[in-house]
Design a protein around this motif. Structure first.
Motif, PDB file in Angstrom:
ATOM      1  N   ARG A  85     -49.589 -61.087  42.714  1.00  0.00           N
ATOM      2  CA  ARG A  85     -49.823 -61.785  41.382  1.00  0.00           C
ATOM      3  C   ARG A  85     -49.226 -63.200  41.350  1.00  0.00           C
ATOM      4  O   ARG A  85     -49.662 -63.814  40.708  1.00  0.00           O
ATOM      5  CB  ARG A  85     -49.310 -61.004  40.425  1.00  0.00           C
ATOM      6  CG  ARG A  85     -49.869 -59.822  39.898  1.00  0.00           C
ATOM      7  CD  ARG A  85     -49.182 -58.979  39.014  1.00  0.00           C
ATOM      8  NE  ARG A  85     -50.085 -57.808  38.626  1.00  0.00           N
ATOM      9  CZ  ARG A  85     -49.609 -56.664  38.042  1.00  0.00           C
ATOM     10  NH1 ARG A  85     -48.344 -56.247  37.866  1.00  0.00           N
ATOM     11  NH2 ARG A  85     -50.307 -55.594  37.619  1.00  0.00           N
ATOM     12  N   THR A  86     -48.379 -63.608  42.276  1.00  0.00           N
ATOM     13  CA  THR A  86     -47.849 -64.904  42.383  1.00  0.00           C
ATOM     14  C   THR A  86     -48.678 -65.802  42.971  1.00  0.00           C
ATOM     15  O   THR A  86     -48.599 -66.890  42.667  1.00  0.00           O
ATOM     16  CB  THR A  86     -46.297 -64.741  43.342  1.00  0.00           C
ATOM     17  OG1 THR A  86     -46.663 -64.594  44.528  1.00  0.00           O
ATOM     18  CG2 THR A  86     -45.208 -64.043  42.841  1.00  0.00           C
ATOM     19  N   MET A 105     -46.583 -71.554  39.689  1.00  0.00           N
ATOM     20  CA  MET A 105     -46.442 -70.742  40.632  1.00  0.00           C
ATOM     21  C   MET A 105     -46.927 -71.391  42.129  1.00  0.00           C
ATOM     22  O   MET A 105     -47.186 -70.419  43.053  1.00  0.00           O
ATOM     23  CB  MET A 105     -46.559 -69.090  40.659  1.00  0.00           C
ATOM     24  CG  MET A 105     -45.836 -68.613  39.576  1.00  0.00           C
ATOM     25  SD  MET A 105     -44.041 -68.307  40.171  1.00  0.00           S
ATOM     26  CE  MET A 105     -44.058 -67.254  41.136  1.00  0.00           C
ATOM     27  N   PHE A 140     -54.838 -66.431  29.415  1.00  0.00           N
ATOM     28  CA  PHE A 140     -55.270 -65.499  28.414  1.00  0.00           C
ATOM     29  C   PHE A 140     -56.129 -66.022  27.412  1.00  0.00           C
ATOM     30  O   PHE A 140     -55.656 -67.099  26.933  1.00  0.00           O
ATOM     31  CB  PHE A 140     -54.151 -64.408  27.970  1.00  0.00           C
ATOM     32  CG  PHE A 140     -53.567 -63.558  29.328  1.00  0.00           C
ATOM     33  CD1 PHE A 140     -53.713 -62.523  29.386  1.00  0.00           C
ATOM     34  CD2 PHE A 140     -52.418 -64.342  29.982  1.00  0.00           C
ATOM     35  CE1 PHE A 140     -53.093 -61.859  30.549  1.00  0.00           C
ATOM     36  CE2 PHE A 140     -51.803 -63.566  30.904  1.00  0.00           C
ATOM     37  CZ  PHE A 140     -52.231 -62.306  31.221  1.00  0.00           C
ATOM     38  N   LEU A 200     -47.946 -67.166  25.404  1.00  0.00           N
ATOM     39  CA  LEU A 200     -46.851 -67.800  25.656  1.00  0.00           C
ATOM     40  C   LEU A 200     -45.516 -66.992  25.177  1.00  0.00           C
ATOM     41  O   LEU A 200     -45.701 -66.168  24.159  1.00  0.00           O
ATOM     42  CB  LEU A 200     -46.841 -69.398  25.280  1.00  0.00           C
ATOM     43  CG  LEU A 200     -47.772 -70.218  25.733  1.00  0.00           C
ATOM     44  CD1 LEU A 200     -47.628 -71.423  24.788  1.00  0.00           C
ATOM     45  CD2 LEU A 200     -47.426 -70.415  27.035  1.00  0.00           C
ATOM     46  N   LEU A 249     -39.725 -70.272  33.970  1.00  0.00           N
ATOM     47  CA  LEU A 249     -39.230 -69.128  34.275  1.00  0.00           C
ATOM     48  C   LEU A 249     -39.416 -68.248  35.552  1.00  0.00           C
ATOM     49  O   LEU A 249     -38.605 -67.851  36.519  1.00  0.00           O
ATOM     50  CB  LEU A 249     -39.680 -68.114  33.050  1.00  0.00           C
ATOM     51  CG  LEU A 249     -39.391 -66.395  33.216  1.00  0.00           C
ATOM     52  CD1 LEU A 249     -37.944 -66.383  32.896  1.00  0.00           C
ATOM     53  CD2 LEU A 249     -40.388 -65.735  32.285  1.00  0.00           C
ATOM     54  N   ALA A 250     -41.028 -68.298  35.800  1.00  0.00           N
ATOM     55  CA  ALA A 250     -41.130 -67.623  37.164  1.00  0.00           C
ATOM     56  C   ALA A 250     -40.747 -68.459  38.333  1.00  0.00           C
ATOM     57  O   ALA A 250     -40.538 -67.436  39.461  1.00  0.00           O
ATOM     58  CB  ALA A 250     -42.843 -67.460  37.183  1.00  0.00           C
ATOM     59  N   ARG A 284     -48.260 -73.277  32.913  1.00  0.00           N
ATOM     60  CA  ARG A 284     -47.229 -71.885  33.312  1.00  0.00           C
ATOM     61  C   ARG A 284     -47.653 -71.020  34.781  1.00  0.00           C
ATOM     62  O   ARG A 284     -46.960 -70.637  35.493  1.00  0.00           O
ATOM     63  CB  ARG A 284     -47.070 -70.992  32.155  1.00  0.00           C
ATOM     64  CG  ARG A 284     -46.315 -69.884  32.482  1.00  0.00           C
ATOM     65  CD  ARG A 284     -45.939 -68.919  31.370  1.00  0.00           C
ATOM     66  NE  ARG A 284     -47.302 -68.358  30.873  1.00  0.00           N
ATOM     67  CZ  ARG A 284     -47.249 -67.548  29.647  1.00  0.00           C
ATOM     68  NH1 ARG A 284     -46.112 -67.032  29.104  1.00  0.00           N
ATOM     69  NH2 ARG A 284     -48.494 -66.779  29.533  1.00  0.00           N
ATOM     70  N   ALA A 285     -49.209 -70.913  34.629  1.00  0.00           N
ATOM     71  CA  ALA A 285     -49.645 -70.390  35.418  1.00  0.00           C
ATOM     72  C   ALA A 285     -49.645 -70.940  36.771  1.00  0.00           C
ATOM     73  O   ALA A 285     -49.544 -70.453  37.829  1.00  0.00           O
ATOM     74  CB  ALA A 285     -51.067 -69.914  35.089  1.00  0.00           C
ATOM     75  N   MET A 304     -52.979 -66.477  35.990  1.00  0.00           N
ATOM     76  CA  MET A 304     -53.903 -66.248  34.840  1.00  0.00           C
ATOM     77  C   MET A 304     -53.654 -66.778  33.805  1.00  0.00           C
ATOM     78  O   MET A 304     -52.540 -66.895  33.131  1.00  0.00           O
ATOM     79  CB  MET A 304     -53.678 -64.501  34.693  1.00  0.00           C
ATOM     80  CG  MET A 304     -54.811 -63.717  34.017  1.00  0.00           C
ATOM     81  SD  MET A 304     -55.089 -62.048  33.975  1.00  0.00           S
ATOM     82  CE  MET A 304     -56.581 -61.768  33.090  1.00  0.00           C
TER      83      MET A 304
END
Lengths: 240, 244
Positions: free
Chosen positions: A76-77, A153, A83, A88, A100-101, A149-150, A81
């Motif tokens: 998943r990293t 990573m 949505f 958020l 965060l990630a 955000r996606a 994705m």
């Protein structure tokens, strides 16, 4: 890059995916269109196993993700994705949402993460919203933060699940423009969308899904200008 | 004597009695009530602390899809919530081995069993509060966290629980107030908490009215203070509370 073979998914007695086969190459932009209830979102969510496939094979970058032994978090990293409803984290600022990630999973320090998030916010055109909370943003801004955000990573694949369906009409283009830019940078993208203009302009290939299968696939020209199936024609007539 | 005169006479003697008996007795009972209130607060604070920790654990267990984790939590919660607290107090006091209840000395065994009972009771109610709080968080939050590669545990600690905390503060505050009042049931096993302290004074001095009014005043001061603190805390947390 993504190879899906005979994918089935049932929710209880309801069979949503009835044998989906697809092959998506690196740097390809695929738009998935089709009537609601046709299984588009479920198909997309099987690619990062947000939905557990009932049977069939999903291979992402050489990894069979339906194998229970696979570390799905690792996969998943590599697969970002976005949505429909942004999702958020409302208790975190825009920067914290993005950082965060990378900090938690990639172990980035504060400085590195800050650099990444600042660059990404610039990329999605939100340079003045660093320390605000999501509820202070418009829908279009939220979705652009969600994309950032996606991207934080550095995924190889991006999945979009109707990214503009919850937006007010005047905010659709700001999100689509960011996505277009991503496509131009050769990101591998799978986009479930109702934006036919976007699909025609940006997609390398279009999947038309109906009743749990990919009924027809081809270049945007093939699908939009010369659809082979009656169902495809009916659908396009209704939405165009 | 005519009726109005009798009324006036009664009023005067009442006011007289109020000044000469009631007020001095109320002043007299207060130190004892305050000692009882300290015990009441002790029980409440300890029970709420244990109740919150174990309630969170039971709440998470109940949310688990694994039967070995889910069902024990369900059974525990059903049993505790389905029986009276008074019975639970009596059972802890009379049925637990005295090695356990007497761990802080036999003179404290009633108090200690009472704290155990209230903690176990509180855990069951808090478990349901926590479960509801966690379930009220939009599913998309978990999905977004997992799609970024967070483990389930990371998603819970970083995303779900911080948001759930805001939602459970009001019902949790309610639980504190309920427990504070229900700890009066410990008087049944002879713990000198607030009600028992007042009862003892009333029986000894034959002054029921000041004792009970005094008890009510002390409870009200405590409950109103707690609910104000919680309200203030809620407001402070609520600044960025809106969902996106």
């Amino acid at each position: 890059m993504i190879k899906i073979t005979d994918l089935h998914k049932s929710f209880g007695k309801l069979e949503v995916l009835k044998g989906v086969n697809a092959h998506i190459s690196k740097r390809e932009v695929v738009c998935v269109i089709g009537p609601s209830g046709s299984g588009k979102s479920t198909f997309l969510r099987c690619i990062n196993r947000l939905e557990e496939p009932t049977s069939g094979s999903v291979i992402v970058e050489g990894v069979e993700i339906t194998d229970p032994k696979v570390n799905i978090n690792k996969v998943r990293t590599e697969v970002g994705m976005v949505f429909q409803h942004f999702n958020l984290f409302p208790h975190m600022t825009v920067l914290d949402n993005i950082e965060l990630a990378p900090r938690l999973i990639r172990g980035m320090n504060k400085q590195q993460a800050r650099q990444t998030s600042t660059e990404l916010l610039q990329k999605v055109g939100l340079t003045d919203k660093h320390n605000v909370y999501p509820d202070k943003l418009s829908g279009g801004q939220k979705q652009r933060v969600a994309i950032a955000r996606a991207l934080a990573m550095h995924p190889n694949i991006m999945l979009f699940d109707e990214p503009t369906s919850a937006l007010d009409p005047e905010m659709v283009s700001e999100v689509l423009n960011v996505m277009k830019e991503l496509a131009e940078e050769c990101m591998t993208m799978v986009v479930v969308t109702h934006e036919m203009g976007f699909a025609r302009e940006v997609a390398d290939r279009v999947f038309f899904m109906d009743r749990g299968v990919i009924l027809e696939e081809g270049t945007p020209e093939q699908i939009f200008d010369n659809p082979q199936h009656e169902r495809t024609r009916e659908f396009l007539q209704m939405v165009l | 004597m005519s009726l109005p005169l009798a009324l006036i006479d009664w009023l005067i003697s009442s006011i007289n009695g109020f000044i000469t008996d009631f007020v001095p007795q109320l002043v007299q009972v207060f130190p004892q009530l305050l000692r009882g209130a300290v015990t009441t607060l002790e029980v409440t604070v300890i029970a709420v602390m244990f109740g919150t920790v174990f309630g969170l654990i039971f709440g998470l267990l109940k949310l688990s899809k694994k039967p070995v984790l889910h069902y024990p939590a369900v059974i525990y919660i059903d049993i505790v919530r389905g029986t009276p607290l008074l019975l639970q107090i009596l059972m802890c006091y009379f049925l637990l081995p005295s090695d356990i209840t007497g761990i802080f000395g036999t003179e404290n065994s009633a108090l200690f069993s009472g704290i155990i009972a209230c903690s176990l009771n509180s855990a069951a109610y808090v478990a349901e509060i926590m479960r509801a709080g966690i379930q009220s968080i939009d599913r998309g939050q978990m999905e977004a966290a997992r799609s970024l590669g967070l483990t389930k545990a990371q998603a819970y600690t970083k995303i779900i629980l911080p948001q759930a905390v805001r939602r459970v503060i009001p019902p949790l505050g309610n639980e504190v107030i309920i427990l504070l009042k229900d700890s009066s049931l410990l008087s049944a096993i002879g713990v000198t908490e607030l009600v028992q302290a007042g009862k003892l004074f009333a029986a000894r001095e034959f002054a029921f009215f000041p004792a009970y009014i005094g008890i009510a005043i002390v409870y009200l001061v405590m409950t109103i203070t707690i609910s104000r603190i919680i309200h203030w805390y809620e407001k402070r947390l609520g600044i960025n509370d809106k969902d996106n």
